[in-house]
Design a protein around this motif. Sequence first.
Motif, short mmCIF file in Angstrom:
data_model
loop_
_atom_site.label_atom_id
_atom_site.label_comp_id
_atom_site.label_asym_id
_atom_site.label_seq_id
_atom_site.Cartn_x
_atom_site.Cartn_y
_atom_site.Cartn_z
N ILE A 28 31.99 47.37 45.23
CA ILE A 28 31.62 47.16 43.82
C ILE A 28 31.78 48.46 43.05
N ARG A 29 31.29 49.56 43.62
CA ARG A 29 31.41 50.86 42.95
C ARG A 29 32.88 51.24 42.77
N SER A 30 33.68 50.99 43.79
CA SER A 30 35.11 51.30 43.72
C SER A 30 35.79 50.49 42.63
N ALA A 31 35.43 49.22 42.53
CA ALA A 31 36.04 48.33 41.53
C ALA A 31 35.68 48.73 40.10
N TYR A 60 54.51 47.46 49.19
CA TYR A 60 53.09 47.32 48.87
C TYR A 60 52.91 46.72 47.47
N LYS A 61 53.72 47.16 46.53
CA LYS A 61 53.61 46.66 45.14
C LYS A 61 53.96 45.18 45.06
N LYS A 62 54.95 44.77 45.85
CA LYS A 62 55.33 43.35 45.86
C LYS A 62 54.19 42.50 46.44
N GLN A 63 53.57 43.02 47.51
CA GLN A 63 52.43 42.32 48.11
C GLN A 63 51.26 42.22 47.14
N LEU A 64 51.06 43.29 46.38
CA LEU A 64 50.00 43.33 45.38
C LEU A 64 50.23 42.27 44.30
N ASP A 65 51.48 42.13 43.89
CA ASP A 65 51.85 41.14 42.88
C ASP A 65 51.60 39.72 43.39
N ILE A 66 51.93 39.49 44.67
CA ILE A 66 51.70 38.17 45.29
C ILE A 66 50.21 37.84 45.30
N ILE A 67 49.39 38.82 45.67
CA ILE A 67 47.94 38.61 45.73
C ILE A 67 47.37 38.31 44.35
N GLU A 68 47.81 39.05 43.33
CA GLU A 68 47.31 38.84 41.97
C GLU A 68 47.66 37.44 41.46
N LYS A 69 48.88 36.98 41.78
CA LYS A 69 49.30 35.64 41.36
C LYS A 69 48.47 34.58 42.08
N GLU A 70 48.20 34.81 43.37
CA GLU A 70 47.40 33.85 44.14
C GLU A 70 45.96 33.82 43.64
N LEU A 71 45.42 34.98 43.27
CA LEU A 71 44.06 35.03 42.73
C LEU A 71 43.96 34.22 41.43
N ILE A 130 41.02 41.34 37.36
CA ILE A 130 40.89 41.72 38.77
C ILE A 130 39.55 42.37 39.06
N THR A 131 39.10 43.25 38.16
CA THR A 131 37.80 43.92 38.34
C THR A 131 36.67 42.90 38.41
N ILE A 132 36.69 41.94 37.50
CA ILE A 132 35.64 40.91 37.45
C ILE A 132 35.63 40.09 38.73
N ILE A 133 36.83 39.72 39.19
CA ILE A 133 36.95 38.94 40.43
C ILE A 133 36.36 39.71 41.60
N LYS A 134 36.67 41.01 41.69
CA LYS A 134 36.19 41.82 42.81
C LYS A 134 34.66 41.89 42.83
N VAL A 135 34.07 42.00 41.65
CA VAL A 135 32.61 42.10 41.58
C VAL A 135 31.95 40.78 41.94
N ILE A 136 32.37 39.70 41.31
CA ILE A 136 31.68 38.41 41.54
C ILE A 136 31.91 37.89 42.96
N ARG A 150 39.61 41.70 48.47
CA ARG A 150 39.46 42.82 49.40
C ARG A 150 40.82 43.34 49.86
N GLU A 151 41.75 42.41 50.08
CA GLU A 151 43.10 42.83 50.47
C GLU A 151 43.78 43.56 49.31
N HIS A 152 43.49 43.14 48.09
CA HIS A 152 44.02 43.81 46.89
C HIS A 152 43.53 45.25 46.86
N THR A 153 42.24 45.46 47.11
CA THR A 153 41.67 46.81 47.14
C THR A 153 42.32 47.66 48.23
N SER A 154 42.51 47.06 49.39
CA SER A 154 43.12 47.76 50.52
C SER A 154 44.54 48.21 50.19
N LEU A 155 45.31 47.32 49.57
CA LEU A 155 46.69 47.65 49.20
C LEU A 155 46.76 48.75 48.13
#
Length: 342
Positions: free
Chosen positions: A278-281, A190-201, A227-233, A150-155
């Motif tokens: 889900i629709r956004s993802a 924002y891009k750096k934060q996004l990269d951190i979140i993706e690595k943590e995911l 990332i899309t699959i993670i957001k949906v499940i 959700r934070e990934h989507t927000s960023l």
Amino acid sequence: MVQPKVVKQVVGIDIGMESFFACYQVKDQHEHIAIKGTKSFKNSPKGMEEFLSWCEKREKDVAPQPIYVMEATGVYYENLAYFLYENDQKVSVQLAQKLAYFAKSNNLKTKTDKVDSKMIAAFGMEKTLGASDLWTPPSKEFRVIRDLSREHTSLKKEITAAKSQLHAMDHAHKTYKKVITLKKQMISFYKKQLDIIEKELKKQIKADDQLYKKIQNIETVKGLGFITIIKVISEVNGFLLFTNIRQLVSYAGLDVVDKESGKYKGKARISKKGNARIRSALYMPAVAAATHNINLRDFYERVNDNRTVKKHGVVAVMRKLLILIYTLWKKNEPYIVDYQLR
């Protein structure tokens, strides 16, 4: 005079962002249903404490434990569901589609919080809610994944907005250069934060071999990325609430609604009464799949045949992708392009 034995207790809850309305109903051995109270409470820790105390005053000790029934509306139900679960209460979270069909079958036309709470309680009374219908919270790991996604989507939204603002600044007359520099720094942050979140995911997912394997299977569908699959499940809690595809499509708000009355025939559209995340993802993956996935490209073209608005095809592909994620998750197998031929 001997009072009839109470055989069932149900609390129907219509929940909102700031408050919720509750209706306490009981059924006796003669199938007589009585309302023991209706009341509104604040959707806050204090309001929940008051609500539980109010219910306990109405609870019959000799009867089966009451079942608290509520609708899965966005995230607003979560705090109350957790609160009741942690206080050893039975909770049943129902999909909006089920409750809507029940209301329609009972010809309920008035819609207020009080009426809805009574309808939800009546649903709980009529249905046999067994152990499989009781809500259990997602595991700690799933909650972590959901919060990160959700934070990934927000960023992503923040980056898109910031880029639009930067574009406007670049084309405005003599925008102060320091402002442009600050906006660029913001986008970079924002891009750096996004990269951190993706690595943590990825770290969280890889820690669970079974979960990681399921996601790898789904990744075999062209157009669906990690990332899309993670957001949906994460939004559907591993599909625990769903027993069929129709329920899932409705929960995502991708079910088709027709408007017809007499000679009038309106345009079919999706309900959008569901999980917008889900629709956004799924939107951009659907656009990519409509171009690069052979089967879905053919499907997209068939849907859009003789249509001027191409978005119908994209929405149809979104629905197909959601169904594919659900099917591959349940079957725990990779996508086979020529499955029907095989």
